[in-house]
Design a protein around this motif. Sequence first.
Motif, PDB file in Angstrom:
ATOM      1  N   VAL A 152       1.414  -1.424  -0.524  1.00 18.33           N
ATOM      2  CA  VAL A 152       0.378  -0.074  -0.122  1.00 18.33           C
ATOM      3  C   VAL A 152       0.475   1.777   0.103  1.00 18.33           C
ATOM      4  O   VAL A 152       0.197   2.392  -0.805  1.00 18.33           O
ATOM      5  N   HIS A 153       1.780   0.937   0.491  1.00 23.68           N
ATOM      6  CA  HIS A 153       2.714   2.151   0.491  1.00 23.68           C
ATOM      7  C   HIS A 153       3.407   2.956  -0.555  1.00 23.68           C
ATOM      8  O   HIS A 153       4.084   3.986  -0.440  1.00 23.68           O
ATOM      9  N   GLU A 154       3.161   1.441  -2.364  1.00 24.86           N
ATOM     10  CA  GLU A 154       3.537   2.459  -2.882  1.00 24.86           C
ATOM     11  C   GLU A 154       2.310   2.734  -3.689  1.00 24.86           C
ATOM     12  O   GLU A 154       2.509   3.307  -4.944  1.00 24.86           O
ATOM     13  N   LYS A 155       1.534   3.568  -3.619  1.00 21.77           N
ATOM     14  CA  LYS A 155       0.463   3.085  -3.557  1.00 21.77           C
ATOM     15  C   LYS A 155      -1.445   3.740  -3.484  1.00 21.77           C
ATOM     16  O   LYS A 155      -1.762   4.617  -4.233  1.00 21.77           O
ATOM     17  N   ILE A 156      -0.098   5.281  -2.427  1.00 25.45           N
ATOM     18  CA  ILE A 156      -1.012   6.277  -2.124  1.00 25.45           C
ATOM     19  C   ILE A 156       0.477   6.856  -2.389  1.00 25.45           C
ATOM     20  O   ILE A 156       1.412   7.320  -1.916  1.00 25.45           O
ATOM     21  N   VAL A 157      -0.392   8.468  -2.439  1.00 28.17           N
ATOM     22  CA  VAL A 157       0.568   9.137  -3.205  1.00 28.17           C
ATOM     23  C   VAL A 157       0.269  10.959  -3.387  1.00 28.17           C
ATOM     24  O   VAL A 157      -1.288  10.988  -3.438  1.00 28.17           O
ATOM     25  N   ALA A 158       0.383  11.550  -2.200  1.00 31.39           N
ATOM     26  CA  ALA A 158      -0.154  12.302  -1.987  1.00 31.39           C
ATOM     27  C   ALA A 158      -1.150  12.642  -1.101  1.00 31.39           C
ATOM     28  O   ALA A 158      -1.921  13.211  -0.644  1.00 31.39           O
ATOM     29  N   GLY A 159      -1.340  11.894   0.510  1.00 29.12           N
ATOM     30  CA  GLY A 159      -2.709  11.595   0.904  1.00 29.12           C
ATOM     31  C   GLY A 159      -3.421  10.772   0.147  1.00 29.12           C
ATOM     32  O   GLY A 159      -5.377  10.380   1.008  1.00 29.12           O
ATOM     33  N   ALA A 160      -3.099   9.968  -1.306  1.00 31.05           N
ATOM     34  CA  ALA A 160      -4.592   9.527  -1.661  1.00 31.05           C
ATOM     35  C   ALA A 160      -3.475   7.994  -2.431  1.00 31.05           C
ATOM     36  O   ALA A 160      -2.922   7.654  -3.157  1.00 31.05           O
ATOM     37  N   LEU A 161      -5.252   7.464  -2.625  1.00 31.25           N
ATOM     38  CA  LEU A 161      -5.087   5.967  -3.200  1.00 31.25           C
ATOM     39  C   LEU A 161      -4.978   6.169  -4.471  1.00 31.25           C
ATOM     40  O   LEU A 161      -5.687   6.827  -5.258  1.00 31.25           O
ATOM     41  N   ALA A 162      -3.977   5.685  -5.426  1.00 29.29           N
ATOM     42  CA  ALA A 162      -3.357   6.128  -6.600  1.00 29.29           C
ATOM     43  C   ALA A 162      -3.369   5.551  -7.443  1.00 29.29           C
ATOM     44  O   ALA A 162      -2.737   5.508  -8.412  1.00 29.29           O
TER      45      ALA A 162
END
Length: 195
Positions: A152-162
């Motif tokens: 999940v740490h690779e899929k959250i960008v700027a506080g949003a699921l990206a």
Amino acid sequence: MSSSPYRLLGVSGSLRTEAFSTAILETLSEAVVPKAITTIADIGSLPHYNQDLDGASAPDVVVDFKTQVMNADGLVIVSSEFNHGVPGILKNAIDWASRPGFRSPLKGKPILIITSSVAFTGGVRAQYQLREAFASTLSRVTLTPEVVIGAVHEKIVAGALADRAAIDYALVAYEALFNEIDLQKHAVKALVGAH
Ligand SMILES: Cc1cc2nc3c(=O)[nH]c(=O)nc-3n(C[C@H](O)[C@H](O)[C@H](O)COP(=O)(O)O)c2cc1C
């Protein structure tokens, strides 16, 4: 389909300021507007479950939380996994909402469970503990393939699921939740009409 928006209560299993769980919940909650409006519960303010405090003299925060559960068409739980299980803060909230046994605000409540983790496994063990806990409350966990978000740490960008694939997969599960809510509303209408 319902004519007014579905009223969802979102519960994040993490109190961390930059929690991935909360980021996922917020991203998905925005994605389902205007079809559904999500209120996010503040489970961090609940005291530790204590049966001495439960019942008629329950603290206001507990009463408020249980009222939120009762008034919601459905719940969306987004949680990480702690030590192969449900984070204590989330289990505590479930325990408060689960009383009185077999007659609690969770009884019959449609519930969508989403787990995530930095590990490849995406919190799947916590997901199964959650399913067990909700089974004991007679809630209706949505029939859909498990939504687990690994790395999940690779899929959250700027506080949003990206991550588009994760978002799309979760949104299919939201549709199953909406179907469950509709089914329940139709069943209630049919029952009322039969009397
Ligand atoms: C106390 C603790 C226990 C953890 N145990 C697990 C675990 O059993 N399995 C797992 O996949 N991740 C485990 N993790 C890592 C969490 O999945 C990771 O920190 C997660 O992203 C936290 O979720 P949050 O960002 O929503 O707070 C653990 C983290 C902590 C702090």
